[in-house]
Scaffold this motif. Structure first.
Motif, mmCIF file in Angstrom:
data_model
loop_
_atom_site.group_PDB
_atom_site.id
_atom_site.type_symbol
_atom_site.label_atom_id
_atom_site.label_comp_id
_atom_site.label_asym_id
_atom_site.label_seq_id
_atom_site.Cartn_x
_atom_site.Cartn_y
_atom_site.Cartn_z
ATOM 1 N N ALA A 94 -1.830 7.057 -12.694
ATOM 2 C CA ALA A 94 -2.298 8.321 -12.121
ATOM 3 C C ALA A 94 -1.840 9.525 -12.916
ATOM 4 N N ALA A 95 -0.663 9.452 -13.520
ATOM 5 C CA ALA A 95 -0.146 10.583 -14.308
ATOM 6 C C ALA A 95 -0.762 10.641 -15.695
ATOM 7 N N MET A 118 13.517 -3.106 0.738
ATOM 8 C CA MET A 118 12.445 -2.994 -0.250
ATOM 9 C C MET A 118 12.307 -4.272 -1.066
ATOM 10 N N ASP A 119 11.068 -4.729 -1.193
ATOM 11 C CA ASP A 119 10.773 -5.894 -2.021
ATOM 12 C C ASP A 119 10.905 -5.491 -3.492
ATOM 13 N N THR A 120 11.721 -6.214 -4.244
ATOM 14 C CA THR A 120 11.964 -5.829 -5.645
ATOM 15 C C THR A 120 10.711 -5.992 -6.515
ATOM 16 N N GLU A 121 9.775 -6.848 -6.138
ATOM 17 C CA GLU A 121 8.552 -6.974 -6.933
ATOM 18 C C GLU A 121 7.718 -5.693 -6.900
ATOM 19 N N MET A 122 7.989 -4.815 -5.945
ATOM 20 C CA MET A 122 7.216 -3.580 -5.835
ATOM 21 C C MET A 122 7.642 -2.517 -6.843
ATOM 22 N N PHE A 123 8.806 -2.656 -7.465
ATOM 23 C CA PHE A 123 9.222 -1.646 -8.439
ATOM 24 C C PHE A 123 8.260 -1.579 -9.618
ATOM 25 N N GLU A 124 7.942 -2.724 -10.194
ATOM 26 C CA GLU A 124 7.009 -2.717 -11.324
ATOM 27 C C GLU A 124 5.675 -2.115 -10.907
ATOM 28 N N HIS A 125 5.220 -2.453 -9.719
ATOM 29 C CA HIS A 125 3.932 -1.939 -9.255
ATOM 30 C C HIS A 125 3.984 -0.419 -9.092
ATOM 31 N N TRP A 126 5.110 0.112 -8.626
ATOM 32 C CA TRP A 126 5.231 1.562 -8.509
ATOM 33 C C TRP A 126 5.142 2.226 -9.879
ATOM 34 N N PHE A 127 5.875 1.719 -10.846
ATOM 35 C CA PHE A 127 5.856 2.322 -12.178
ATOM 36 C C PHE A 127 4.455 2.250 -12.790
ATOM 37 N N GLN A 128 3.756 1.145 -12.595
ATOM 38 C CA GLN A 128 2.394 1.020 -13.111
ATOM 39 C C GLN A 128 1.457 2.019 -12.428
ATOM 40 N N SER A 129 1.549 2.154 -11.128
ATOM 41 C CA SER A 129 0.694 3.081 -10.381
ATOM 42 C C SER A 129 0.971 4.516 -10.788
ATOM 43 N N PHE A 130 2.242 4.851 -10.924
ATOM 44 C CA PHE A 130 2.625 6.199 -11.336
ATOM 45 C C PHE A 130 2.069 6.522 -12.717
ATOM 46 N N ALA A 131 2.265 5.620 -13.688
ATOM 47 C CA ALA A 131 1.787 5.852 -15.055
ATOM 48 C C ALA A 131 0.276 6.003 -15.089
ATOM 49 N N HIS A 141 0.824 -1.212 0.000
ATOM 50 C CA HIS A 141 0.000 0.000 0.000
ATOM 51 C C HIS A 141 0.856 1.259 0.000
ATOM 52 N N THR A 142 1.959 1.234 0.734
ATOM 53 C CA THR A 142 2.845 2.404 0.796
ATOM 54 C C THR A 142 3.420 2.723 -0.571
ATOM 55 N N VAL A 143 3.942 1.720 -1.263
ATOM 56 C CA VAL A 143 4.569 1.941 -2.570
ATOM 57 C C VAL A 143 3.525 2.313 -3.612
ATOM 58 N N GLU A 144 2.428 1.567 -3.659
ATOM 59 C CA GLU A 144 1.378 1.834 -4.644
ATOM 60 C C GLU A 144 0.798 3.229 -4.478
ATOM 61 N N ASP A 145 0.386 3.562 -3.263
ATOM 62 C CA ASP A 145 -0.286 4.844 -3.045
ATOM 63 C C ASP A 145 0.658 6.022 -3.234
ATOM 64 N N THR A 146 1.942 5.844 -2.933
ATOM 65 C CA THR A 146 2.911 6.908 -3.193
ATOM 66 C C THR A 146 3.044 7.131 -4.698
ATOM 67 N N GLY A 147 3.065 6.055 -5.480
ATOM 68 C CA GLY A 147 3.094 6.193 -6.935
ATOM 69 C C GLY A 147 1.866 6.911 -7.464
ATOM 70 N N LEU A 148 0.703 6.559 -6.931
ATOM 71 C CA LEU A 148 -0.536 7.218 -7.349
ATOM 72 C C LEU A 148 -0.517 8.708 -7.015
#
Length: 195
Positions: free
Chosen positions: A144-145, A129-142, A65-72
């Motif tokens: 919302a942006a 940091m869990d490395t699987e969260m990187f892809e999720h961050w980039f997806q969340s960022f894209a 939730h922390t990584v996803e919501d920060t990306g959003l």
């Protein structure tokens, strides 16, 4: 100035993000995940987008939730700061070398969110940091942006370098794509007239 502030509060996270697209790369980042902070600092510094990011998340559960919501929240702040997108360059790409690693990032500030992330990690964690969260961050960022985002690591063996080259590549591409093109000032870069 093209700035925006987003406050995102849920039962899982409390996030405040401020961005200035016409900044100098000044940053203040606190997410509770040290390696994630390091990546977001790189994003700010190399994009020249000033970022103030404060995230309090339910890390006692996990980092999702922390990584996803920060990306959003960062994505939404950049979208708001872009306003009507008049005069921006819109498209950009960057090759991001880091020692033995090379990553290619291409973006289109299109209003059509999509993310392709062709990057792999050989370890499960970097720092805490869990490395699987990187892809999720980039997806969340894209998402919302509202941008089309392609990230591909062409080669690399050091997991730290792989992650960092992805964030620095995004930073360099964002820096160019959000810039005002003096030849297009006042015009939306689309034959449709809106993005």
């Amino acid at each position: 100035m093209r700035t925006a502030t987003i406050s995102r509060k849920t039962s899982e996270t409390a996030i405040d993000v401020t961005v200035n697209l016409d900044g100098t790369g000044a940053y203040s980042v606190s997410t509770g995940i040290g390696f994630f902070d390091h990546m977001l600092e790189q994003l700010s510094r190399h994009s020249l987008i000033d970022m103030d990011i404060r995230t309090i998340g339910d890390l006692h559960i996990d980092q999702h939730h922390t990584v996803e919501d920060t990306g959003l929240a960062i994505g939404e702040a950049i979208l708001r700061a872009l306003g009507d997108k008049k005069g921006i360059r819109r498209y950009a790409d960057a090759l991001s070398p880091m020692d033995e690693t090379l990553t290619r990032v291409a973006i289109d500030i299109s209003g059509r969110p999509y993310c392709v992330f062709n990057t792999a990690f050989t370890q499960k964690r970097l720092g805490e940091m869990d490395t699987e969260m990187f892809e999720h961050w980039f997806q969340s960022f894209a998402q919302a942006a509202g941008i089309t985002l392609h990230v591909e690591t062409l080669y690399g063996t050091n997991n730290h370098h792989v992650a960092e080259s992805c964030f620095k590549g995004l930073a360099r591409a964002l820096r160019e794509a959000v810039e005002i093109d003096p030849r297009k000032a006042g015009m939306v870069p689309s034959t449709k007239g809106v993005l």
